[in-house]
Design a protein around this motif. Structure first.
Motif, PDB file in Angstrom:
ATOM      1  N   LEU A 272       0.829  -1.205   0.000  1.00 54.73           N
ATOM      2  CA  LEU A 272       0.000   0.000   0.000  1.00 54.73           C
ATOM      3  C   LEU A 272       0.867   1.260   0.000  1.00 54.73           C
ATOM      4  CD1 LEU A 272      -3.054   0.577   0.165  1.00 54.73           C
ATOM      5  CD2 LEU A 272      -2.683   1.097   2.584  1.00 54.73           C
ATOM      6  N   PHE A 273       1.842   1.275   0.891  1.00 49.64           N
ATOM      7  CA  PHE A 273       2.710   2.440   0.978  1.00 49.64           C
ATOM      8  C   PHE A 273       3.449   2.658  -0.331  1.00 49.64           C
ATOM      9  CE2 PHE A 273       3.033   2.152   5.851  1.00 49.64           C
ATOM     10  CZ  PHE A 273       1.870   2.887   5.960  1.00 49.64           C
ATOM     11  N   PHE A 274       3.895   1.567  -0.911  1.00 51.47           N
ATOM     12  CA  PHE A 274       4.625   1.685  -2.171  1.00 51.47           C
ATOM     13  C   PHE A 274       3.738   2.339  -3.230  1.00 51.47           C
ATOM     14  CE2 PHE A 274       5.507  -0.237  -6.360  1.00 51.47           C
ATOM     15  CZ  PHE A 274       6.711   0.411  -6.600  1.00 51.47           C
ATOM     16  N   LEU A 275       2.533   1.827  -3.355  1.00 48.41           N
ATOM     17  CA  LEU A 275       1.619   2.375  -4.361  1.00 48.41           C
ATOM     18  C   LEU A 275       1.292   3.834  -4.070  1.00 48.41           C
ATOM     19  CD1 LEU A 275      -0.834  -0.581  -5.002  1.00 48.41           C
ATOM     20  CD2 LEU A 275       1.085   0.198  -6.380  1.00 48.41           C
ATOM     21  N   LEU A 276       1.163   4.125  -2.782  1.00 51.55           N
ATOM     22  CA  LEU A 276       0.855   5.494  -2.391  1.00 51.55           C
ATOM     23  C   LEU A 276       1.971   6.440  -2.808  1.00 51.55           C
ATOM     24  CD1 LEU A 276      -1.759   5.987  -0.803  1.00 51.55           C
ATOM     25  CD2 LEU A 276      -0.298   6.681   1.101  1.00 51.55           C
ATOM     26  N   SER A 277       3.213   6.006  -2.599  1.00 57.63           N
ATOM     27  CA  SER A 277       4.328   6.892  -2.930  1.00 57.63           C
ATOM     28  C   SER A 277       4.412   7.079  -4.437  1.00 57.63           C
ATOM     29  CB  SER A 277       5.636   6.332  -2.386  1.00 57.63           C
ATOM     30  OG  SER A 277       5.904   5.099  -2.986  1.00 57.63           O
ATOM     31  N   VAL A 278       4.128   6.015  -5.171  1.00 54.65           N
ATOM     32  CA  VAL A 278       4.125   6.140  -6.630  1.00 54.65           C
ATOM     33  C   VAL A 278       3.091   7.185  -7.054  1.00 54.65           C
ATOM     34  CG1 VAL A 278       3.581   4.947  -8.787  1.00 54.65           C
ATOM     35  CG2 VAL A 278       4.957   3.800  -7.047  1.00 54.65           C
ATOM     36  N   ALA A 279       1.910   7.088  -6.421  1.00 50.84           N
ATOM     37  CA  ALA A 279       0.847   8.035  -6.771  1.00 50.84           C
ATOM     38  C   ALA A 279       1.263   9.459  -6.443  1.00 50.84           C
ATOM     39  CB  ALA A 279      -0.434   7.673  -6.019  1.00 50.84           C
ATOM     40  N   MET A 280       1.959   9.618  -5.318  1.00 49.47           N
ATOM     41  CA  MET A 280       2.382  10.959  -4.931  1.00 49.47           C
ATOM     42  C   MET A 280       3.369  11.541  -5.932  1.00 49.47           C
ATOM     43  SD  MET A 280       2.367  10.434  -0.877  1.00 49.47           S
ATOM     44  CE  MET A 280       3.828  11.353  -0.499  1.00 49.47           C
ATOM     45  N   VAL A 281       4.320  10.737  -6.352  1.00 52.36           N
ATOM     46  CA  VAL A 281       5.287  11.207  -7.347  1.00 52.36           C
ATOM     47  C   VAL A 281       4.536  11.641  -8.603  1.00 52.36           C
ATOM     48  CG1 VAL A 281       7.167  10.530  -8.871  1.00 52.36           C
ATOM     49  CG2 VAL A 281       7.164   9.774  -6.495  1.00 52.36           C
ATOM     50  N   GLY A 282       3.562  10.831  -8.976  1.00 50.98           N
ATOM     51  CA  GLY A 282       2.799  11.132 -10.183  1.00 50.98           C
ATOM     52  C   GLY A 282       2.039  12.443 -10.067  1.00 50.98           C
ATOM     53  N   ILE A 283       1.440  12.655  -8.891  1.00 53.20           N
ATOM     54  CA  ILE A 283       0.692  13.894  -8.700  1.00 53.20           C
ATOM     55  C   ILE A 283       1.635  15.087  -8.800  1.00 53.20           C
ATOM     56  CG2 ILE A 283      -0.638  15.246  -7.030  1.00 53.20           C
ATOM     57  CD1 ILE A 283      -1.753  12.493  -6.056  1.00 53.20           C
ATOM     58  N   GLY A 284       2.808  14.919  -8.210  1.00 53.64           N
ATOM     59  CA  GLY A 284       3.796  15.996  -8.272  1.00 53.64           C
ATOM     60  C   GLY A 284       4.177  16.312  -9.702  1.00 53.64           C
ATOM     61  N   LEU A 285       4.424  15.259 -10.474  1.00 52.57           N
ATOM     62  CA  LEU A 285       4.810  15.429 -11.873  1.00 52.57           C
ATOM     63  C   LEU A 285       3.719  16.147 -12.653  1.00 52.57           C
ATOM     64  CD1 LEU A 285       6.433  12.197 -13.312  1.00 52.57           C
ATOM     65  CD2 LEU A 285       7.133  14.553 -13.702  1.00 52.57           C
ATOM     66  N   ILE A 286       2.495  15.690 -12.453  1.00 53.11           N
ATOM     67  CA  ILE A 286       1.380  16.327 -13.154  1.00 53.11           C
ATOM     68  C   ILE A 286       1.302  17.786 -12.754  1.00 53.11           C
ATOM     69  CG2 ILE A 286      -1.137  16.348 -13.409  1.00 53.11           C
ATOM     70  CD1 ILE A 286      -0.963  13.253 -12.950  1.00 53.11           C
ATOM     71  N   GLY A 287       1.512  18.034 -11.453  1.00 52.96           N
ATOM     72  CA  GLY A 287       1.508  19.411 -10.972  1.00 52.96           C
ATOM     73  C   GLY A 287       2.511  20.269 -11.712  1.00 52.96           C
ATOM     74  N   GLU A 288       3.692  19.703 -11.965  1.00 56.99           N
ATOM     75  CA  GLU A 288       4.725  20.446 -12.703  1.00 56.99           C
ATOM     76  C   GLU A 288       4.178  20.922 -14.051  1.00 56.99           C
ATOM     77  OE1 GLU A 288       7.885  21.561 -12.505  1.00 56.99           O
ATOM     78  OE2 GLU A 288       7.823  21.135 -10.367  1.00 56.99           O
ATOM     79  N   TYR A 289       3.568  20.001 -14.756  1.00 58.85           N
ATOM     80  CA  TYR A 289       3.061  20.349 -16.088  1.00 58.85           C
ATOM     81  C   TYR A 289       1.895  21.325 -16.000  1.00 58.85           C
ATOM     82  CZ  TYR A 289       5.995  16.783 -18.197  1.00 58.85           C
ATOM     83  OH  TYR A 289       7.065  16.070 -18.614  1.00 58.85           O
TER      84      TYR A 289
END
Ligand code: UDP
Ligand code: MG
Length: 313
Positions: A272-289
């Protein structure tokens, strides 16, 4: 100086009071020696030291070949260059750092490649005089850049570069902000060339780049030129959800065949934590764009010029 100059030299200046006298003393003789009309455009990027006074004095000494753009605040090296690009008059434009890390004596070398027909000439630094950390960071980002964009460049960090006017105009027209000028200009050139240039230790003062600013700049370099990070993330996310789907199926079967398990709780948490961190990185990346799109959509000038010192003609 009447008529348009042949060469425009563009120099961003941020807290460089200790370097400017040496820069003036070395740069102007080199340019005088070219035997072609030139102008030097300094952008004072919101310096908090005496840089602007020194630039003003230099403008008074050489009013016909010196122009000074004064920002009201610090907008970063690339915006300082952009402001000068919007105002250059020369057929050929050379950029260089104010801290004497790029020896002005190398300018003729760049110009000879321009004369040979290149519309973009990038310098690459021989024996780079920077800290180990900076060189390692550059090595890493170089590797990422060459895989995520189709920009071919030996040394993206070297600011000693020459551009034909048409390339500079394309850069200005693109209206790009938060950008990395050497990479942006590369995309507009049709015959890029490269040449080795010397690199000196920073003459005085310390680098204006903190680790934070460097990370931001390199993020700009990747996200401004490619959507690959987004796509890699999406593919990774697809693989992850496929994996977790399989896991859920296995756990369901196990529950039916063997019965409920108790010991697997922590494994589940780990996943769960692993998936959560992946999602967080993704949200950050999307935020950049999204942030970048927002800045473009907002169409606000990325900097504000307080004053321009130049000879009126
Ligand atoms: N610079 C600028 N604005 C900034 C940071 C730097 O105009 O916010 C200028 C600085 O005066 C110099 C050039 O950009 O002319 C390169 O900066 P620096 O030497 O600090 O970077 P480094 O050589 O460490 O990459
Ligand atoms: Mg430097």
């Amino acid at each position: 100086m009447s008529g348009a100059p042949y060469l425009s030299v563009v120099i961003p200046v941020y807290n460089e009071e200790a370097n400017l006298p040496g820069l003036f003393a070395r740069l102007y003789p080199v340019l005088d020696g070219l035997g072609r009309p030139y102008e030097v455009l300094f952008t004072n990027d919101g310096s908090r030291d005496r840089s602007f006074e020194l630039l003003k004095a230099q403008h008074a000494r050489r009013p016909d070949s010196t122009r000074v753009i004064d920002f009201n605040a610090n907008y970063g090296q690339h915006m300082a260059i952009m402001a000068a690009f919007e105002r250059v008059r020369g057929e050929v434009v050379v950029t260089l750092d104010a801290d004497l890390q790029n020896p002005p004596e190398e300018i003729p070398k760049l110009l000879s490649l321009i004369d040979a027909g290149h519309d973009y000439v990038g310098g690459f630094r021989l024996q780079r005089q920077d800290s180990f950390f900076r060189r390692l960071a550059s090595l890493l980002i170089n590797a990422v850049r060459s895989r995520t964009t189709n920009i071919e460049m030996t040394d993206q960090g070297c600011m000693l570069r020459a551009y034909r006017r048409a390339v500079v105009e394309a850069v200005v027209r693109s209206g790009a902000i938060n950008t990395f000028i050497p990479a942006l200009a590369y995309g507009f050139s049709s015959n890029p060339g490269e040449v080795a240039v010397r690199h000196e230790e920073r003459h005085a003062g310390v680098s204006n780049y903190s680790v934070y600013k460097l990370i931001r700049l390199n993020f700009d370099l990747i996200t401004a030129f490619s959507l690959v990070p987004l796509q890699v993330f999406t593919m990774f996310a697809i693989a992850c959800s496929a994996g977790s789907f399989v896991l859920v199926v296995i756990l369901a079967l196990r529950r039916l065949i063997i019965g409920p398990e108790e010991g697997g709780l922590f494994t589940l948490f780990g996943i769960l934590f692993f998936l959560l961190s992946v999602a967080m990185v993704g949200i950050g990346l999307i935020g950049e764009y999204v942030g970048r799109a927002y800045q473009v959509v907002r169409t606000r000038k990325a900097y504000h010029v307080r004053e321009i010192l130049e000879a009126k003609d």
